[in-house]
Design a protein around this motif. Structure first.
Motif, PDB file in Angstrom:
ATOM      1  N   ILE A  22       0.838  -1.202   0.000  1.00 28.64           N
ATOM      2  CA  ILE A  22       0.000   0.000   0.000  1.00 28.64           C
ATOM      3  C   ILE A  22       0.877   1.258   0.000  1.00 28.64           C
ATOM      4  O   ILE A  22       0.541   2.270  -0.626  1.00 28.64           O
ATOM      5  N   ALA A  23       2.022   1.191   0.668  1.00 29.35           N
ATOM      6  CA  ALA A  23       2.936   2.336   0.708  1.00 29.35           C
ATOM      7  C   ALA A  23       3.658   2.551  -0.614  1.00 29.35           C
ATOM      8  O   ALA A  23       4.275   3.603  -0.812  1.00 29.35           O
ATOM      9  N   GLY A  24       3.585   1.551  -1.513  1.00 22.94           N
ATOM     10  CA  GLY A  24       4.199   1.712  -2.829  1.00 22.94           C
ATOM     11  C   GLY A  24       5.411   0.857  -3.087  1.00 22.94           C
ATOM     12  O   GLY A  24       6.149   1.108  -4.050  1.00 22.94           O
ATOM     13  N   ALA A  25       5.644  -0.168  -2.273  1.00 22.84           N
ATOM     14  CA  ALA A  25       6.813  -1.022  -2.462  1.00 22.84           C
ATOM     15  C   ALA A  25       6.727  -1.773  -3.781  1.00 22.84           C
ATOM     16  O   ALA A  25       5.735  -2.447  -4.058  1.00 22.84           O
ATOM     17  N   ARG A  26       7.765  -1.667  -4.571  1.00 18.13           N
ATOM     18  CA  ARG A  26       7.898  -2.384  -5.834  1.00 18.13           C
ATOM     19  C   ARG A  26       9.324  -2.167  -6.331  1.00 18.13           C
ATOM     20  O   ARG A  26      10.093  -1.412  -5.748  1.00 18.13           O
ATOM     21  N   GLU A  27       9.672  -2.806  -7.415  1.00 15.69           N
ATOM     22  CA  GLU A  27      11.005  -2.658  -7.985  1.00 15.69           C
ATOM     23  C   GLU A  27      11.307  -1.186  -8.244  1.00 15.69           C
ATOM     24  O   GLU A  27      10.521  -0.479  -8.875  1.00 15.69           O
ATOM     25  N   GLY A  28      12.452  -0.719  -7.730  1.00 17.00           N
ATOM     26  CA  GLY A  28      12.891   0.634  -8.007  1.00 17.00           C
ATOM     27  C   GLY A  28      12.441   1.681  -7.011  1.00 17.00           C
ATOM     28  O   GLY A  28      12.808   2.851  -7.143  1.00 17.00           O
ATOM     29  N   THR A  29      11.660   1.316  -6.002  1.00 16.10           N
ATOM     30  CA  THR A  29      11.206   2.298  -5.010  1.00 16.10           C
ATOM     31  C   THR A  29      11.976   2.120  -3.699  1.00 16.10           C
ATOM     32  O   THR A  29      12.580   1.077  -3.443  1.00 16.10           O
ATOM     33  N   THR A  30      11.936   3.155  -2.875  1.00 15.65           N
ATOM     34  CA  THR A  30      12.551   3.124  -1.546  1.00 15.65           C
ATOM     35  C   THR A  30      11.458   3.263  -0.497  1.00 15.65           C
ATOM     36  O   THR A  30      10.665   4.206  -0.540  1.00 15.65           O
ATOM     37  N   ILE A  31      11.421   2.316   0.423  1.00 17.00           N
ATOM     38  CA  ILE A  31      10.407   2.298   1.488  1.00 17.00           C
ATOM     39  C   ILE A  31      11.109   2.449   2.832  1.00 17.00           C
ATOM     40  O   ILE A  31      12.082   1.747   3.126  1.00 17.00           O
ATOM     41  N   LEU A  32      10.604   3.370   3.637  1.00 13.83           N
ATOM     42  CA  LEU A  32      11.192   3.666   4.941  1.00 13.83           C
ATOM     43  C   LEU A  32      10.246   3.279   6.066  1.00 13.83           C
ATOM     44  O   LEU A  32       9.056   3.588   6.022  1.00 13.83           O
ATOM     45  N   ASP A  33      10.796   2.622   7.088  1.00 19.03           N
ATOM     46  CA  ASP A  33      10.091   2.411   8.349  1.00 19.03           C
ATOM     47  C   ASP A  33      10.892   3.125   9.438  1.00 19.03           C
ATOM     48  O   ASP A  33      11.973   2.661   9.824  1.00 19.03           O
ATOM     49  N   PRO A  34      10.389   4.274   9.933  1.00 21.27           N
ATOM     50  CA  PRO A  34      11.149   5.056  10.912  1.00 21.27           C
ATOM     51  C   PRO A  34      11.060   4.527  12.340  1.00 21.27           C
ATOM     52  O   PRO A  34      11.663   5.113  13.242  1.00 21.27           O
ATOM     53  N   MET A  35      10.306   3.470  12.556  1.00 24.04           N
ATOM     54  CA  MET A  35      10.240   2.788  13.847  1.00 24.04           C
ATOM     55  C   MET A  35      10.294   1.296  13.548  1.00 24.04           C
ATOM     56  O   MET A  35       9.381   0.544  13.856  1.00 24.04           O
ATOM     57  N   LEU A  89      10.350  -4.056   6.556  1.00 22.83           N
ATOM     58  CA  LEU A  89      11.522  -3.948   5.688  1.00 22.83           C
ATOM     59  C   LEU A  89      11.747  -5.246   4.911  1.00 22.83           C
ATOM     60  O   LEU A  89      12.078  -5.220   3.719  1.00 22.83           O
ATOM     61  N   ILE A  90      11.564  -6.372   5.581  1.00 17.53           N
ATOM     62  CA  ILE A  90      11.731  -7.669   4.920  1.00 17.53           C
ATOM     63  C   ILE A  90      10.757  -7.799   3.756  1.00 17.53           C
ATOM     64  O   ILE A  90      11.132  -8.180   2.641  1.00 17.53           O
ATOM     65  N   GLU A  91       9.494  -7.488   4.017  1.00 18.06           N
ATOM     66  CA  GLU A  91       8.481  -7.650   2.975  1.00 18.06           C
ATOM     67  C   GLU A  91       8.709  -6.676   1.819  1.00 18.06           C
ATOM     68  O   GLU A  91       8.516  -7.025   0.650  1.00 18.06           O
ATOM     69  N   ALA A  92       9.134  -5.447   2.130  1.00 11.97           N
ATOM     70  CA  ALA A  92       9.437  -4.490   1.070  1.00 11.97           C
ATOM     71  C   ALA A  92      10.582  -5.005   0.202  1.00 11.97           C
ATOM     72  O   ALA A  92      10.548  -4.897  -1.037  1.00 11.97           O
ATOM     73  N   ALA A  93      11.604  -5.574   0.847  1.00 12.77           N
ATOM     74  CA  ALA A  93      12.735  -6.106   0.091  1.00 12.77           C
ATOM     75  C   ALA A  93      12.312  -7.265  -0.806  1.00 12.77           C
ATOM     76  O   ALA A  93      12.764  -7.381  -1.957  1.00 12.77           O
ATOM     77  N   LEU A  94      11.426  -8.123  -0.302  1.00 13.75           N
ATOM     78  CA  LEU A  94      11.026  -9.307  -1.055  1.00 13.75           C
ATOM     79  C   LEU A  94      10.172  -8.982  -2.271  1.00 13.75           C
ATOM     80  O   LEU A  94      10.018  -9.832  -3.157  1.00 13.75           O
ATOM     81  N   VAL A  95       9.604  -7.786  -2.350  1.00 17.66           N
ATOM     82  CA  VAL A  95       8.874  -7.393  -3.559  1.00 17.66           C
ATOM     83  C   VAL A  95       9.720  -6.497  -4.452  1.00 17.66           C
ATOM     84  O   VAL A  95       9.241  -5.966  -5.453  1.00 17.66           O
ATOM     85  N   GLY A  96      11.002  -6.326  -4.112  1.00 16.02           N
ATOM     86  CA  GLY A  96      11.915  -5.624  -4.991  1.00 16.02           C
ATOM     87  C   GLY A  96      12.267  -4.214  -4.606  1.00 16.02           C
ATOM     88  O   GLY A  96      13.076  -3.566  -5.282  1.00 16.02           O
ATOM     89  N   ALA A  97      11.660  -3.686  -3.522  1.00  7.51           N
ATOM     90  CA  ALA A  97      11.955  -2.319  -3.110  1.00  7.51           C
ATOM     91  C   ALA A  97      13.261  -2.269  -2.310  1.00  7.51           C
ATOM     92  O   ALA A  97      13.770  -3.287  -1.833  1.00  7.51           O
ATOM     93  N   ARG A  98      13.789  -1.069  -2.156  1.00  9.29           N
ATOM     94  CA  ARG A  98      14.938  -0.832  -1.291  1.00  9.29           C
ATOM     95  C   ARG A  98      14.422  -0.400   0.078  1.00  9.29           C
ATOM     96  O   ARG A  98      13.846   0.679   0.216  1.00  9.29           O
ATOM     97  N   PRO A  99      14.581  -1.229   1.110  1.00 11.99           N
ATOM     98  CA  PRO A  99      14.049  -0.886   2.431  1.00 11.99           C
ATOM     99  C   PRO A  99      15.079  -0.164   3.292  1.00 11.99           C
ATOM    100  O   PRO A  99      16.235  -0.567   3.384  1.00 11.99           O
ATOM    101  N   LEU A 100      14.636   0.909   3.948  1.00 10.24           N
ATOM    102  CA  LEU A 100      15.461   1.633   4.894  1.00 10.24           C
ATOM    103  C   LEU A 100      14.730   1.695   6.229  1.00 10.24           C
ATOM    104  O   LEU A 100      13.525   1.943   6.267  1.00 10.24           O
ATOM    105  N   GLY A 101      15.448   1.481   7.312  1.00 14.75           N
ATOM    106  CA  GLY A 101      14.837   1.498   8.632  1.00 14.75           C
ATOM    107  C   GLY A 101      15.566   2.411   9.587  1.00 14.75           C
ATOM    108  O   GLY A 101      16.773   2.630   9.466  1.00 14.75           O
ATOM    109  N   VAL A 102      14.825   2.938  10.539  1.00 17.13           N
ATOM    110  CA  VAL A 102      15.368   3.735  11.634  1.00 17.13           C
ATOM    111  C   VAL A 102      14.741   3.219  12.918  1.00 17.13           C
ATOM    112  O   VAL A 102      13.545   2.907  12.942  1.00 17.13           O
ATOM    113  N   ASP A 103      15.526   3.126  13.966  1.00 21.12           N
ATOM    114  CA  ASP A 103      14.967   2.760  15.273  1.00 21.12           C
ATOM    115  C   ASP A 103      15.816   3.397  16.359  1.00 21.12           C
ATOM    116  O   ASP A 103      17.027   3.608  16.188  1.00 21.12           O
ATOM    117  N   ALA A 104      15.188   3.710  17.488  1.00 26.24           N
ATOM    118  CA  ALA A 104      15.875   4.380  18.594  1.00 26.24           C
ATOM    119  C   ALA A 104      16.776   3.433  19.374  1.00 26.24           C
ATOM    120  O   ALA A 104      17.696   3.873  20.060  1.00 26.24           O
TER     121      ALA A 104
END
Length: 321
Positions: free
Chosen positions: A170-183, A190-205
């Motif tokens: 729903i956030a738009g994960a697909r080949e060539g996109t970047t998906i961020l989870d800031p928490m 991030l795992i699921e975004a990567a498995l559909v071809g997106a570049r996952p980026l994460g941030v956590d405290a």
């Protein structure tokens, strides 16, 4: 036109996810939708099981389904199989439906091959509707082999892969996109975004979560451009408009540990930062955060409530600029 077979109990949420892989999705009956076009991304959907080229719609009885198939033009060659399905509480003999519809195809010159057919006719009965369609694509149903407890790093409360996959889509994960989870926690989204071809980026405290999320990403083969870093969701280390989509699961019923912020201030700050770096966000929580989202400049496209168990309902809001 196409027939979409939806999964789960929330058809509205399933249709929302399906819009990431199909055009003009419209609910028809429980568990069923139609679309004007589909893409190969249907294979990556969590809550759409199949997409079929629509033959037609009729009443939810076998005689009507047979009449529809008899009148339909069929521009296919090769072997066929018929698979009938009754959705939820719909009462129909699927074996009889398969036998009767298969007989019509045999009369029209087709040979039946139940093991490896060239074409599969789907007959789906739901409520007062029957939809027939030639199967075009199925989603990869391998979520059961990726349960949170099977990851190298696990923490209680981790999101189920099915929901994480849907949120990423729903956030738009697909080949060539970047998906961020800031928490990002343990990195389920991030795992699921990567498995559909997106570049996952994460941030956590928490450094422990960052290490664990990176361990999990590496386990599932994420590329070198992906990863999680320690940081503050209210002060993200990314330039304006550098992210395609944001997904985050807000802390539930407790105060934040980030810079001693109260939970309301944390989520409001995270929504504001998400608005700075991306044009689309999906936020999940144990309460609705739509007022805070609007205050941060977001437009609320849709909102869903998903019952997890007696003491927890997840509120999901889909936001756009």
């Amino acid at each position: 036109m196409y027939l979409l077979e939806l999964g789960g109990e929330d058809d509205g949420f399933a249709a929302c996810e399906a819009e990431s892989a199909a055009t003009d999705v419209e609910l028809v009956a429980p568990g069923l939708a139609r679309a004007t076009a589909v893409t190969e991304r249907v294979r990556h959907l969590a809550y759409t099981h199949r997409a079929s080229e629509l033959v037609g719609e009729t009443d939810a009885d076998i005689d009507s389904a047979c009449a529809l198939l008899s009148a339909a033009a069929i521009d296919r060659e090769g072997t066929v199989a018929v698979r009938a399905r009754a959705v939820r509480e719909t009462r129909i003999s699927t074996q009889e439906a398969e036998r009767e519809l298969g007989g019509i195809l045999v009369e029209r010159g087709f040979s039946v091959d139940l093991d490896d057919p060239d074409h599969e006719l789907r007959a789906v009965f739901s409520d007062d509707v029957c939809m027939l369609g030639w199967l075009e694509t199925e989603s990869k149903r391998n979520f059961g082999t990726r349960m949170p407890t099977d990851r190298p790093f696990f923490q209680p409360g981790s999101m189920h892969p099915l929901l994480a996959r849907a949120l990423a889509n729903i956030a738009g994960a697909r080949e060539g996109t970047t998906i961020l989870d800031p928490m990002c926690g343990t990195g389920g989204v991030l795992i699921e975004a990567a498995l559909v071809g997106a570049r996952p980026l994460g941030v956590d405290a928490q450094e422990k979560m960052v290490r664990g999320a990176n361990e999990n990403l590496e386990h599932y083969g994420s590329d070198s451009g992906a990863g999680a870093v320690r940081g503050d969701a209210t002060h993200l280390p990314f330039p304006d408009d550098s992210i395609d989509g944001v997904v985050f699961d807000a802390p539930y019923g407790r105060q934040s540990k980030i810079a001693n912020l109260e939970l309301d201030d944390l989520v409001a700050g995270a929504l504001s930062e998400a608005h700075r770096v991306a044009s689309r966000t999906v936020i999940v929580g144990d309460r609705s955060w739509t007022d805070e989202a609007r205050d941060a400049g977001w437009t609320v496209e849709s909102e869903f409530e998903r019952r997890v168990h007696r003491s927890l309902t997840r509120y999901i809001a889909v936001l756009s600029r």
